[in-house]
Enzyme design. Structure first.
Site, PDB file in Angstrom:
ATOM      1  N   ASP A  56       0.801  -1.228   0.000  1.00 12.98           N
ATOM      2  CA  ASP A  56       0.000   0.000   0.000  1.00 12.98           C
ATOM      3  C   ASP A  56       0.830   1.272   0.000  1.00 12.98           C
ATOM      4  OD1 ASP A  56       0.763  -0.510   2.588  1.00 12.98           O
ATOM      5  OD2 ASP A  56      -1.049   0.325   3.462  1.00 12.98           O
ATOM      6  N   GLU A  79       9.669 -10.577  -1.925  1.00 15.44           N
ATOM      7  CA  GLU A  79      10.669  -9.514  -1.953  1.00 15.44           C
ATOM      8  C   GLU A  79      12.093 -10.034  -2.024  1.00 15.44           C
ATOM      9  OE1 GLU A  79       8.136  -9.631   0.185  1.00 15.44           O
ATOM     10  OE2 GLU A  79       6.952  -7.813  -0.144  1.00 15.44           O
ATOM     11  N   HIS A 144      -0.180  -0.159  10.696  1.00 18.05           N
ATOM     12  CA  HIS A 144       0.228  -1.511  10.326  1.00 18.05           C
ATOM     13  C   HIS A 144       1.623  -1.416   9.688  1.00 18.05           C
ATOM     14  CE1 HIS A 144      -1.311   0.316   6.712  1.00 18.05           C
ATOM     15  NE2 HIS A 144      -0.733  -0.612   5.990  1.00 18.05           N
ATOM     16  N   HIS A 145       2.364  -2.503   9.749  1.00 17.51           N
ATOM     17  CA  HIS A 145       3.756  -2.561   9.275  1.00 17.51           C
ATOM     18  C   HIS A 145       4.715  -1.771  10.171  1.00 17.51           C
ATOM     19  CE1 HIS A 145       1.821  -4.263   5.902  1.00 17.51           C
ATOM     20  NE2 HIS A 145       2.007  -3.341   4.994  1.00 17.51           N
ATOM     21  N   GLY A 450      27.204 -16.138  -1.148  1.00 17.51           N
ATOM     22  CA  GLY A 450      26.818 -17.535  -1.063  1.00 17.51           C
ATOM     23  C   GLY A 450      25.499 -17.802  -0.377  1.00 17.51           C
ATOM     24  N   ASP A 480      18.486 -29.407  -6.049  1.00 20.25           N
ATOM     25  CA  ASP A 480      17.083 -29.506  -5.627  1.00 20.25           C
ATOM     26  C   ASP A 480      16.832 -28.789  -4.300  1.00 20.25           C
ATOM     27  OD1 ASP A 480      18.672 -31.469  -4.475  1.00 20.25           O
ATOM     28  OD2 ASP A 480      17.108 -32.998  -4.413  1.00 20.25           O
ATOM     29  N   ASN A 507      20.075 -34.404  -6.258  1.00 21.61           N
ATOM     30  CA  ASN A 507      20.933 -35.296  -5.481  1.00 21.61           C
ATOM     31  C   ASN A 507      20.389 -35.494  -4.065  1.00 21.61           C
ATOM     32  OD1 ASN A 507      21.454 -32.731  -4.608  1.00 21.61           O
ATOM     33  ND2 ASN A 507      23.515 -32.648  -5.430  1.00 21.61           N
ATOM     34  N   GLY A 509      19.125 -33.661  -1.550  1.00 27.64           N
ATOM     35  CA  GLY A 509      19.465 -32.957  -0.310  1.00 27.64           C
ATOM     36  C   GLY A 509      20.675 -32.068  -0.422  1.00 27.64           C
ATOM     37  N   GLU A 513      26.778 -29.677   2.098  1.00 28.69           N
ATOM     38  CA  GLU A 513      26.948 -29.773   3.534  1.00 28.69           C
ATOM     39  C   GLU A 513      27.388 -31.152   3.989  1.00 28.69           C
ATOM     40  OE1 GLU A 513      23.793 -28.227   5.785  1.00 28.69           O
ATOM     41  OE2 GLU A 513      23.445 -26.690   4.275  1.00 28.69           O
TER      42      GLU A 513
END
Lengths: 611, 611
Positions: A56, A79, A144-145, A450, A480, A507, A509, A513
């Site tokens: 708004d 955003e 609001h916000h 990253g 993925d 792959n 997952g 990591e």
């Protein structure tokens, strides 16, 4: 050289003219609204697409955008994705900027990570925020916000951490000057800036006279005496090294717009050139004097040997971050190093503030042309990757990347997810480093920041920019796990009609990591999605705009890559590439081991850097 | 009364014991790692599910979470969704907190909006961030996820704007005390707090002796003299009003845990009670003395008349935000108002700092019981909404909400998107205000913060919490525009096996905004998704875990609501409810018109508030 100097003088003149125009009473008869003044500046900067989400407090401004003859509003799904898109747009559309428009509080804060990433990676982005009206800014009602405690400046304070400069427009008398100030910062330092625009100022009339003077990158002139001294020092080092030198290009060559100067230097002097990951594609990777990617201890052996044996390394635009340097494993003594930066120069141990490379490089070229004959004879390893012959049909990283290299064409824009070794499910940025990309192709990756999921939003902006500037296909490599973070932005791609090719490395997952920590841990698992139904959900029920594929073997993928319709990229396409959970590119495995040790949980190694 | 006082005294004793334990040398033989100390405190606070996204700087800690016997790790698709989930979890699991774990920079910043929303709406959430090791914090190398300029404190500075207190753990000697300090703040003020935990501290051993002393909400005792004076003032006003008084409940009744005290007050005194939107369900909406929602100028006429005619209004836990007050259109003079808050009291124009309602209300009850006979006779309009008989088969808001009211059951948890009138595509929060919800049902909405997409992440957390505490079904109302922001979180719901019912109001775009501004504008359009294929993509290819429906008529929807299998919520279910682009609930239309004028683009009205 003369051109550089006169450009800098012209910039100084422009700056003074703007100041004069600010100081003069704004009595011009030409009037323009603050909103349209800002749009006129963006138009001058070459912006033709803007990203964001309506809210708004920005709707009045969006009316102006929608009515603008040359600027197109690209509404995003959220955003953060919009910030990523603005980042990707700015990276591809060089000499312009990316723009994201959000609303007060809720909208702008969702974009924080994307803006901080643009700061970290030096990408010029304007974050424009529609905020409550100037009377509300003064009376601070519990709107609001808001945080409910009357702090209307909390969001600006947060934005200050992640943008180079800020303009909180509150007064029509300095609105134009404030807009100009932050936009000039944006294009000069190549970092994000922040403007907050109250609802009532959007339609407030101001003088338009300043618009006659274009905004320019106002790089300060190098001090001639210091510059001459520095040139002398550098030339002396080249003499002492008897021309046994090489060039190492990095990110700021691209970000601070010295690619042309550098390539002229390389061609006229003949020195070998290598690149850091963030500098990849700054120099044509098929250039005969180009030797590939230097990544410290995890470089290919032949590259490591050449780079570390050179008597002198001319480093151009370096960003010495962990993942851009093989976890600080450069083995090049400072004594043998000259560093050129946008705003300073280092010669061995000596620092020369305010001596920037944009003006320095052409002068250096002149002084070093005499080395051409000998420098051209310095051996450079060929940067090619043979496709390995593997008996197994399974698609491996060892095979994938060299195979993919033959699919790329000049002018392709390639986006890889993400720059990091740890937080991302994708291994693509590691694989891509090991193969040469075609001339005039562009590689986008986020090696320093990253952030997982960045590549998807960035792809949208990059695709739109590529279409605008006449580049070729846009191609994404993403895992993925990463795609799940920002997946909805594919629906915007359908809506705006861009046609990227998305290679989804499935792959199961967070592979990256697993290499650091937690190979068998559940927190590294994700749920397997039905990727081939994705476009049906996202607005293309009958495949008019899109195609999807799943490939499980080398043959499947090769056939697809050779298919002319596929390669022509006439629709948006997603290729699910099934790979083994624990397969990864060579460099990733090496880096991850280094990284797992550094973070740890156990000991902490001390970084080794050039400088 | 005695209970309250002794609880406060006990809290003071606990606080002193903790201090003593800090001051004593930490020589205890029992040792625990910092990571497990934190988990032990969370376990004591009743946390059994934690949200977040893995990242290299938090993996060591996640090992501990995964190995913890009673705390479950819920991995989210992205950090913003995780923050929303932690918020929803905390809202439903009262007297516990929500926890989100992210990684340094990229991860934590993506959660900013969600954390700021929890601050604004007073929801107790811990944001735990895995950060680089303590040696790295000192040497500040150019790590990935940094801004590249050595500012390792930029993220903490941003977090400071949106969390009540922060602990940047760097030293094992004060780690336990710091953890305790911020967790006590979190539960006492019901706002988010921030802890950054370096990788190496996770496994550092400290004494566990402090764990023997539980953390308590250490509310300070009201000063007896001031309290007694305030009670006298209030009683005098009731006398002067001759008992013509009513109670108006609002958000802080729920957030600051005085529901029990208030309901005891209501039952013993018999005064009529009304609620502001943020206070809905604080008092059972079927309670015979409950009259419905007061929203200033846009209240139902019979409610407006009663509330504004009363001689005295006892306002409990008010949050006087624009959308909670019909855009500041309360018509209740301060002279007729008593305001009770968690940490202060206002009687007419007089403010009494540090007189909190938790201890005050029971005393007030005692003093006002004598009004019961007369107060019980004060007329209260029946808060019921008849289902209108409409000839047209099209589903309208006028019909939808009363119809839906008959579907709700006691203990249902209902989540509506979002609190705001402007930024959201969903109109559900407006519709729900006009109907009474069953006893022990819980309504979640974000009336003050109003971030689009919040409800989807929040639904995940709410569903998990509802399952843990034995509440009933969770039911979401969301618009198509809003769902697109955070849609991927539905795949996490499939993975963790919660079974919410999602009513997707498909009205082709940002309806709420159309009412404010830009009815025909393109920026309010979104692409239409194939919602019924959503779960196929998100991990349920053959409908084992989910069902989807599309309903276009009143009959379709009624039949579905009467279907026993559907109503039993044995799978996750999504119902696409097709509605007209420009239909909207009564209150929305009225509010949006007020709001469009206020923001404007044109004039600015001055707010009218109670105080």
């Amino acid at each position: 050289m003369a051109t550089e100097t006169s450009a800098a003088l012209q910039a100084e003149i422009n700056r003074l003219q703007l100041e004069v125009s600010s100081l003069k009473a704004q009595q011009g008869t030409e009037q323009i609204t603050v909103g349209n003044y800002l749009l006129a500046r963006l138009e001058q900067l070459g912006v033709t697409s803007m990203f964001g989400v309506p809210g708004d407090f920005n709707l009045g401004f969006l009316d102006l955008v929608e009515d603008h003859p040359t600027i197109n509003w690209v509404g995003n799904c959220n955003e953060l994705n919009a910030a990523y898109a603005a980042d990707g747009y700015a990276r591809v559309k060089e000499n312009s900027i990316g723009v994201i428009t959000t609303t007060f509080g809720v909208g702008e804060l969702s974009a924080t990570n994307g803006i901080a990433g643009a700061f970290s990676e030096m990408v010029p982005v304007l974050h424009l925020v529609g905020v409550p009206s100037t009377p509300q800014q003064a009376s601070k009602p519990m709107l609001h916000h808001t945080l409910g405690d009357g702090r209307f400046d909390a969001y600006e304070k947060a934005a200050k951490q992640f943008t180079f400069s800020q303009a909180n427009l509150r007064d029509k008398n300095d609105a134009a000057a404030e807009i100009d100030r932050v936009l000039m910062d944006c294009i000069t330092v190549a970092r994000p800036v922040y403007i907050s625009l109250p609802t009532d100022l959007v339609h407030t009339k101001i003088s338009s006279t300043r618009l006659r003077i274009p905004l320019t990158r106002s790089l300060p002139l190098n001090d001639p005496q210091v510059e001459s001294f520095v040139l002398g020092q550098i030339v002396k080092l080249f003499e002492e090294a008897k021309g046994d030198a090489l060039v190492l290009v990095d990110a700021c060559t691209i970000r601070h717009d010295v690619r042309e100067e550098l390539n002229d230097f390389l061609k006229k002097t003949g020195f070998p050139v290598y690149a850091a990951p963030m500098g990849k594609t700054a120099v044509d990777e098929n250039y005969e004097r180009y030797g590939g990617i230097y990544l410290g201890a995890i470089s290919r052996p032949e590259i490591k040997e050449k780079v570390e044996a050179a008597k002198l390394v001319l480093s151009v635009g370096a960003v010495m971050s962990d993942y851009n340097t093989g976890n600080f494993s450069y083995n090049i003594p400072t004594k043998r190093t000259i560093e050129l930066h946008s705003d300073h120069t280092r010669v061995q141990y000596a620092a020369f503030p305010d001596i920037g490379m944009k003006q320095l490089i052409p002068k250096l070229t002149e002084r070093l042309v005499s080395y051409h004959t000998n420098a051209s004879k310095l051996p450079v390893p060929k940067f090619i990757s043979e496709i390995p012959r593997e008996g197994d049909a399974t698609i491996t990283h060892m095979w994938l990347w060299p195979r993919m290299a033959t699919f790329f064409k000049p002018k392709d824009v390639i986006v890889t997810e993400t720059g990091t070794y740890n937080d991302c499910s994708s291994t693509s940025n590691f694989g891509i480093q090991d193969v040469a990309l075609p001339e005039k192709s562009v590689l986008l990756s986020q090696v320093l920041w990253g952030s997982i999921g960045w590549s998807v939003g960035s792809l949208l902006g990059a695709s739109i920019a590529a279409r605008e500037v006449g580049l070729g296909r846009t191609i994404l490599f993403v895992g993925d796990g990463s795609l799940q973070l920002t997946v909805q932005e594919l629906s915007v791609m359908l809506r705006v009609g861009v046609k990227p090719i998305i290679f989804l490395i499935n792959n199961s997952g967070y592979t990256v990591e697993r290499y650091i920590h937690g190979k068998g841990r559940k927190y590294n698992d994700i749920i397997n999605w039905g990727w081939t139904n994705l476009f049906k959900v996202f607005g293309d029920p009958d495949g008019k705009l899109s195609r999807t594929y799943t490939v499980r073997t080398k043959d499947d993928l090769s056939k697809l890559l050779e298919d002319k319709t596929f390669a022509s990229a006439d629709k948006i396409q997603l290729v699910e590439v099934m790979m083994d959970k624990l397969d990864a590119p060579r460099a990733l495995k090496m880096q991850a081991e280094l990284s797992g040790t550094t973070n740890a949980y156990a000991a902490v190694s001390s970084p080794v850097t050039v400088a």
